[in-house]
Scaffold this motif. Structure first.
Motif, PDB file in Angstrom:
ATOM      1  N   ARG A  79       0.832  -1.203   0.000  1.00 36.01           N
ATOM      2  CA  ARG A  79       0.000   0.000   0.000  1.00 36.01           C
ATOM      3  C   ARG A  79       0.869   1.257   0.000  1.00 36.01           C
ATOM      4  NH1 ARG A  79      -3.476  -3.334   3.222  1.00 36.01           N
ATOM      5  NH2 ARG A  79      -2.426  -2.751   5.158  1.00 36.01           N
ATOM      6  N   ASN A  80       1.967   1.234   0.752  1.00 38.61           N
ATOM      7  CA  ASN A  80       2.877   2.381   0.766  1.00 38.61           C
ATOM      8  C   ASN A  80       3.479   2.621  -0.613  1.00 38.61           C
ATOM      9  OD1 ASN A  80       2.446   2.869   3.468  1.00 38.61           O
ATOM     10  ND2 ASN A  80       4.237   1.721   4.156  1.00 38.61           N
ATOM     11  N   TRP A  81       3.891   1.531  -1.292  1.00 41.95           N
ATOM     12  CA  TRP A  81       4.467   1.672  -2.628  1.00 41.95           C
ATOM     13  C   TRP A  81       3.436   2.239  -3.604  1.00 41.95           C
ATOM     14  CZ3 TRP A  81       6.574  -3.950  -2.131  1.00 41.95           C
ATOM     15  CH2 TRP A  81       7.707  -3.937  -1.318  1.00 41.95           C
ATOM     16  N   SER A  82       2.187   1.801  -3.482  1.00 41.45           N
ATOM     17  CA  SER A  82       1.142   2.319  -4.368  1.00 41.45           C
ATOM     18  C   SER A  82       0.921   3.804  -4.134  1.00 41.45           C
ATOM     19  CB  SER A  82      -0.168   1.547  -4.144  1.00 41.45           C
ATOM     20  OG  SER A  82      -0.020   0.187  -4.464  1.00 41.45           O
ATOM     21  N   PHE A 133       1.753   6.936  -6.737  1.00 37.34           N
ATOM     22  CA  PHE A 133       0.769   7.959  -7.114  1.00 37.34           C
ATOM     23  C   PHE A 133       1.343   9.366  -6.907  1.00 37.34           C
ATOM     24  CE2 PHE A 133      -2.608  10.886  -5.712  1.00 37.34           C
ATOM     25  CZ  PHE A 133      -3.373  10.927  -6.883  1.00 37.34           C
ATOM     26  N   ILE A 134       2.072   9.547  -5.811  1.00 36.51           N
ATOM     27  CA  ILE A 134       2.621  10.867  -5.497  1.00 36.51           C
ATOM     28  C   ILE A 134       3.793  11.204  -6.416  1.00 36.51           C
ATOM     29  CG2 ILE A 134       3.803  12.234  -3.723  1.00 36.51           C
ATOM     30  CD1 ILE A 134       2.230  10.629  -1.640  1.00 36.51           C
ATOM     31  N   ASN A 135       4.712  10.268  -6.562  1.00 34.04           N
ATOM     32  CA  ASN A 135       5.922  10.504  -7.350  1.00 34.04           C
ATOM     33  C   ASN A 135       5.755   9.854  -8.725  1.00 34.04           C
ATOM     34  OD1 ASN A 135       8.497  11.293  -8.047  1.00 34.04           O
ATOM     35  ND2 ASN A 135       9.485   9.539  -7.051  1.00 34.04           N
ATOM     36  N   SER A 136       4.924  10.423  -9.557  1.00 33.12           N
ATOM     37  CA  SER A 136       4.638   9.871 -10.875  1.00 33.12           C
ATOM     38  C   SER A 136       5.104  10.839 -11.959  1.00 33.12           C
ATOM     39  CB  SER A 136       3.126   9.626 -11.028  1.00 33.12           C
ATOM     40  OG  SER A 136       2.411  10.844 -10.984  1.00 33.12           O
TER      41      SER A 136
END
Length: 362
Positions: A347-350, A354-357
């Motif tokens: 979940r953290n990676w997802s 999303f934030i660093n895209s």
């Protein structure tokens, strides 16, 4: 802390080196998707890193269990038929399709009900799809039996034959399959939660096994082929052996919620408690404390600390009532603090993705 990561399926990771800073005394466990590799890694490393535990991600193993079941011929055909129904109404949105079904749903149920499409790799979603079709059975039957239902459309005759189901083979098997899958579905959901503990892994296997046996014991389970029943038992044993780690049994035996119901031989539990304990010099005291812990479960004078409300939080229980078992309390608090999965890391990676895209950071 727990290191959550992925490792290649082909080989175990090389032994970590404290000199390179890979591990520190603060690391208690490594959890990855590859349970068999993690179990082998633990056997290789436990002499040098005795307090480090490496084990597999529980929801990943349970999801593979669901995949194995869905791949069985009888259930694969069942899910294909369910997918035919859902796909038809996803593709046909006007007359004789979604629009007509919605009108009938409003007449029968007073509200619209969705037909869920199963995911490609989330095998638990097959159950959700089956439940949605079962929930809409009356509306589906009404639609295909209406006089103006156009059977000249490609696939319409097969859809009508499947839904009407004169011999009641599809609907009865679908209902039985959904009932059988509920414990496994609950296990996947439970193991992915942040509140899950290692003891829940063994408890979930017990529930899945009990649910499967209860389904087979009932007279209505005749809808399952004999070959299917035997294969289901083999699949369960395969996935249990794939995921099982002795730490799961010890956590189950030391969790006050499950300890009174643990049927494993006491000698086996004592052996693994000693193996998981950091200091072999006080093993005798540790085993004595485990004996006192087991005795307290049936002691009438201590019945007040074994009520469902008191044992609801295992860590709080050991903090409050573990003074009589100081060595055992240390081990219990350690194993019951470890997560059974890498779901939180996923979940953290997802979230980070999303934030660093590329879209947000041009």
């Amino acid at each position: 802390g727990t290191i959550r990561c992925r490792v290649p399926a082909a080989r175990a990771p090389p032994p970590p080196s404290r000199g390179r800073g890979v591990l520190s005394p603060h690391h208690a466990a490594i959890c990855t998707d590859n349970a068999s590799v993690m179990r082998k890694t633990w056997r290789l490393l436990r002499e040098k890193f005795h307090g480090l535990f490496t084990y597999g991600c529980a929801p990943h193993a349970f999801n593979l269990h669901a995949k194995d079941i869905c791949a069985m011929p009888q259930f694969a055909k069942l899910n294909d038929n369910t997918n035919i129904i859902v796909t038809w109404f996803n593709k046909h949105l006007q007359a004789d399709g979604r629009a007509t079904l919605t009108r009938i749903q409003l007449d029968i149920y007073g509200k619209e009900k969705a037909l869920v499409k199963a995911g490609a790799t989330r095998w638990n979603s097959q159950v959700s799809a089956a439940e949605s079709v079962l929930d809409n059975r009356a509306a589906l039957t009404t639609l295909v039996t209406e006089r103006d239902f156009d059977t000249s459309k490609p696939g319409a005759k097969d859809l009508k034959k499947l839904i009407v189901d004169v011999d009641d083979e599809y609907w009865s098997l679908l209902s039985e399959w959904v009932d059988m899958m509920q414990p496994l579905r609950l296990a996947i959901h439970c193991m992915q939660a942040d509140y899950a503990t290692l003891s829940d892994v063994f408890a979930s296997f017990v529930r899945v096994h009990r649910g499967m046996n209860e389904t087979f014991d009932e007279a209505r389970c005749e809808t399952f082929a004999i070959a299917t029943r035997g294969a289901l038992k083999e699949i369960f044993a395969k996935r249990f052996n794939f995921l099982y780690h002795p730490i799961h049994l010890v956590a189950f035996a030391l969790d006050p919620r499950y300890a009174p119901y643990c049927k494993a031989p006491a000698s086996v539990i004592r052996h693994w408690i000693k193996e998981l304990h950091n200091n072999s010099s006080d093993n005798d005291d540790l085993i004595a404390e485990y004996g006192l812990f087991r005795a307290s479960q049936t002691d009438a004078l201590q019945a007040d600390i074994w009520t469902p409300k008191v044992v609801a939080d295992p860590l709080k229980w050991w903090t409050s009532w573990g003074d009589d078992f100081p060595l055992l309390r240390g081990l219990a608090r350690k194993v019951l603090s470890l997560p059974p999965s890498a779901a939180a890391a996923e979940r953290n990676w997802s979230t980070q993705d999303f934030i660093n895209s590329k879209r947000r950071n041009r």
